[in-house]
Scaffold this active site. Structure first.
Site, PDB file in Angstrom:
ATOM      1  N   ARG A 121       0.803  -1.226   0.000  1.00 22.86           N
ATOM      2  CA  ARG A 121       0.000   0.000   0.000  1.00 22.86           C
ATOM      3  C   ARG A 121       0.831   1.270   0.000  1.00 22.86           C
ATOM      4  O   ARG A 121       0.576   2.194  -0.766  1.00 22.86           O
ATOM      5  CB  ARG A 121      -0.893   0.075   1.252  1.00 22.86           C
ATOM      6  CG  ARG A 121      -2.259  -0.458   1.086  1.00 22.86           C
ATOM      7  CD  ARG A 121      -2.704  -0.990   2.407  1.00 22.86           C
ATOM      8  NE  ARG A 121      -1.811  -2.073   2.753  1.00 22.86           N
ATOM      9  CZ  ARG A 121      -2.010  -3.343   2.367  1.00 22.86           C
ATOM     10  NH1 ARG A 121      -3.070  -3.657   1.696  1.00 22.86           N
ATOM     11  NH2 ARG A 121      -1.142  -4.285   2.683  1.00 22.86           N
ATOM     12  N   THR A 122       1.787   1.346   0.911  1.00 20.62           N
ATOM     13  CA  THR A 122       2.486   2.617   1.077  1.00 20.62           C
ATOM     14  C   THR A 122       3.250   2.960  -0.199  1.00 20.62           C
ATOM     15  O   THR A 122       3.136   4.061  -0.736  1.00 20.62           O
ATOM     16  CB  THR A 122       3.427   2.550   2.297  1.00 20.62           C
ATOM     17  OG1 THR A 122       2.659   2.139   3.414  1.00 20.62           O
ATOM     18  CG2 THR A 122       4.052   3.899   2.580  1.00 20.62           C
TER      19      THR A 122
ATOM     20  N   LYS B 289      26.495  -2.766  -1.485  1.00 21.62           N
ATOM     21  CA  LYS B 289      27.958  -2.750  -1.673  1.00 21.62           C
ATOM     22  C   LYS B 289      28.637  -1.899  -0.600  1.00 21.62           C
ATOM     23  O   LYS B 289      29.795  -1.529  -0.736  1.00 21.62           O
ATOM     24  CB  LYS B 289      28.300  -2.169  -3.046  1.00 21.62           C
ATOM     25  CG  LYS B 289      27.727  -2.952  -4.220  1.00 21.62           C
ATOM     26  CD  LYS B 289      28.110  -2.244  -5.517  1.00 21.62           C
ATOM     27  CE  LYS B 289      27.512  -2.917  -6.723  1.00 21.62           C
ATOM     28  NZ  LYS B 289      27.712  -2.115  -7.954  1.00 21.62           N
TER      29      LYS B 289
ATOM     30  N   HIS C  80       5.863   6.430  11.112  1.00 23.02           N
ATOM     31  CA  HIS C  80       5.211   6.281   9.810  1.00 23.02           C
ATOM     32  C   HIS C  80       4.237   7.472   9.680  1.00 23.02           C
ATOM     33  O   HIS C  80       3.020   7.314   9.775  1.00 23.02           O
ATOM     34  CB  HIS C  80       4.472   4.941   9.782  1.00 23.02           C
ATOM     35  CG  HIS C  80       4.091   4.452   8.421  1.00 23.02           C
ATOM     36  ND1 HIS C  80       4.062   5.262   7.303  1.00 23.02           N
ATOM     37  CD2 HIS C  80       3.689   3.220   8.001  1.00 23.02           C
ATOM     38  CE1 HIS C  80       3.670   4.533   6.263  1.00 23.02           C
ATOM     39  NE2 HIS C  80       3.447   3.295   6.663  1.00 23.02           N
TER      40      HIS C  80
ATOM     41  N   ARG D 266      11.311   4.150   2.521  1.00 23.54           N
ATOM     42  CA  ARG D 266      11.114   3.229   3.658  1.00 23.54           C
ATOM     43  C   ARG D 266      12.416   2.471   3.867  1.00 23.54           C
ATOM     44  O   ARG D 266      13.070   2.057   2.908  1.00 23.54           O
ATOM     45  CB  ARG D 266       9.970   2.269   3.381  1.00 23.54           C
ATOM     46  CG  ARG D 266       9.867   1.164   4.402  1.00 23.54           C
ATOM     47  CD  ARG D 266       8.649   0.304   4.221  1.00 23.54           C
ATOM     48  NE  ARG D 266       7.438   0.997   4.633  1.00 23.54           N
ATOM     49  CZ  ARG D 266       6.233   0.431   4.712  1.00 23.54           C
ATOM     50  NH1 ARG D 266       6.084  -0.829   4.377  1.00 23.54           N
ATOM     51  NH2 ARG D 266       5.185   1.112   5.113  1.00 23.54           N
TER      52      ARG D 266
HETATM   53  C1  NCD Z   1       2.357  -0.927   8.256  1.00 23.82           C
HETATM   54  C2  NCD Z   1       3.836  -0.693   8.190  1.00 23.82           C
HETATM   55  O1  NCD Z   1       4.518  -1.124   7.269  1.00 23.82           O
HETATM   56  O2  NCD Z   1       4.293  -0.065   9.125  1.00 23.82           O
HETATM   57  N1  NCD Z   1       1.660  -1.005   7.092  1.00 23.82           N
HETATM   58  C3  NCD Z   1       1.487   0.071   6.284  1.00 23.82           C
HETATM   59  O3  NCD Z   1       2.375   0.841   6.054  1.00 23.82           O
HETATM   60  N2  NCD Z   1       0.267   0.251   5.750  1.00 23.82           N
HETATM   61  C4  NCD Z   1       1.984  -1.946   9.245  1.00 23.82           C
HETATM   62  C5  NCD Z   1       2.459  -3.348   9.068  1.00 23.82           C
HETATM   63  O4  NCD Z   1       3.277  -3.672   8.223  1.00 23.82           O
HETATM   64  O5  NCD Z   1       2.002  -4.170   9.864  1.00 23.82           O
END
Ligand code: NCD
Length: 346
Positions: free
Chosen positions: A67-68, A96, A145, A117
């Site tokens: 999703r993100t 590397k 997040h 991320r």
């Molecule tokens: C979460 C995350 O990656 O922190 N999901 C997200 O970003 N929608 C929660 C999770 O992975 O459980």
């Protein structure tokens, strides 16, 4: 908004990194939500805009994400921009031994904005310190997040609208892995900006919310209840916010297995213990394996299950953040035109 730019200065939205939810003040949240509201016709494909025509998003995801990552990319595309993806360590020079600093120095010349991320807490801020373009934190380890917290609060606001409740006075239960779950960390920090919130923190003792975050909620004057018992604590809340055991942060799968499936919600538990209109949220992915099954599929027809509306809202909120950071929020409608293809019933 208290945002630290590459020189360590506080700046407003345009050109800002978005690294932590603590950068936001309440009026900033209102600005994000007001722009997000305006994005709905574009996300629903009733109209399209080319306001970011020519702009490039560097979408850099060094941890699994559906999703993100895709909603950052989709949000950027919906504003007319192009997306360049980097996923996984193995396919980048980080494998590397290249530092985040060098990577940021180089890659920020290739993009107008970066979403990132990374599994280490603080890594996205470290990267941002060397980046020449704004960086949006898509999750740094168990730390934060921030864009998820914004879309969660945006969802809470929308879900509560029809129920005569508001964020001030909200009652929310956060359930599951509160120790490693970065979404509940950021959401709790965000709730500190609001008034008279009741927060019920339900987790195994070993996976409880970090003390500094609990203290922050109490300092904001909120009523905080900490428990390892589900049923009796979800009776009087507006929102139940369930989370996954963050198995990737445990030293072994076996250790994570101890906690898996500890707090399950299904329709029967919901009917028995929740108010009839309690909203069910989850940042997703929900762990649907039999041994976990934290939100049962028998809830899928429950109109109060907001998990997919929550994911949809992620696109609106991320569109709003790009528009604000790249300073085009007031130009979006200038290039608006109808969508000529079949767009279905969104
Ligand atoms: C979460 C995350 O990656 O922190 N999901 C997200 O970003 N929608 C929660 C999770 O992975 O459980």
């Amino acid at each position: 908004m208290r945002v630290v730019d590459t020189e360590g200065q506080s700046v407003k939205f345009p050109g800002s990194h978005i690294l932590s939810i603590t950068q936001f003040e309440r009026h900033d949240i209102e600005s994000v939500f007001a722009v997000a509201d305006q994005m709905a016709p574009y996300a629903r494909r009733e109209k399209m805009t080319q306001v970011l025509d020519g702009a490039i998003l560097g979408n850099m995801f060094f941890e699994p994400s559906t999703r993100t990552r895709i909603s950052f990319g989709c949000a950027f595309n919906l504003l007319g921009g192009k997306v360049r993806e980097t996923t996984g360590f193995e396919s980048s020079a980080l494998a590397k031994g290249e530092s985040l600093y060098d990577t940021a120095r180089v890659l920020s010349a290739y993009s107008d904005v970066i979403a990132m991320r990374h599994p280490q807490a603080g890594s996205v801020a470290e990267f941002a310190s060397a980046s020449r373009v704004p960086v949006l934190n898509g999750g740094d380890g168990a730390n934060e997040h921030p864009t998820q917290a914004l879309l969660d609060l945006y969802t809470i606001r929308r879900e509560l609208e029809g129920r005569g409740r508001s964020i001030d006075g909200l009652r929310i239960a956060m359930i599951g892995d509160l120790r490693y779950g970065r979404t509940v960390h950021s959401l709790s920090k965000l709730l500190s900006l609001y008034k008279k919130v009741k927060v019920v923190l339900i987790s195994p003792k070993e996976l409880s919310m970090p003390e500094s975050i609990v203290e922050g909620l109490r300092e904001a004057g909120h009523d905080v209840v900490v428990s390892d018992e589900l049923e009796t604590n979800i009776r009087d809340v507006d929102i139940v916010y369930s989370t996954r055991i963050q198995e990737e942060r445990f030293s072994s799968q076996d250790e994570a297995d101890v906690y898996r499936g500890r707090f399950r919600i299904n329709q029967s538990i919901y009917t028995q213990f929740c108010q009839p209109n309690t909203v069910i949220m989850h940042p997703l992915p929900r762990d649907s394996r039999a041994q976990a099954n934290e939100l049962d599929a028998d809830l899928d027809n429950n109109p109060n299950l907001a998990i997919f509306r929550q994911a949809d809202n992620g696109v609106l909120v991320r569109m709003a953040l790009f528009a604000l950071v790249l300073d085009v929020a007031d130009k979006i409608h200038d290039s608006a035109k109808p969508v000529p293809w079949y767009t279905g019933g969104r």
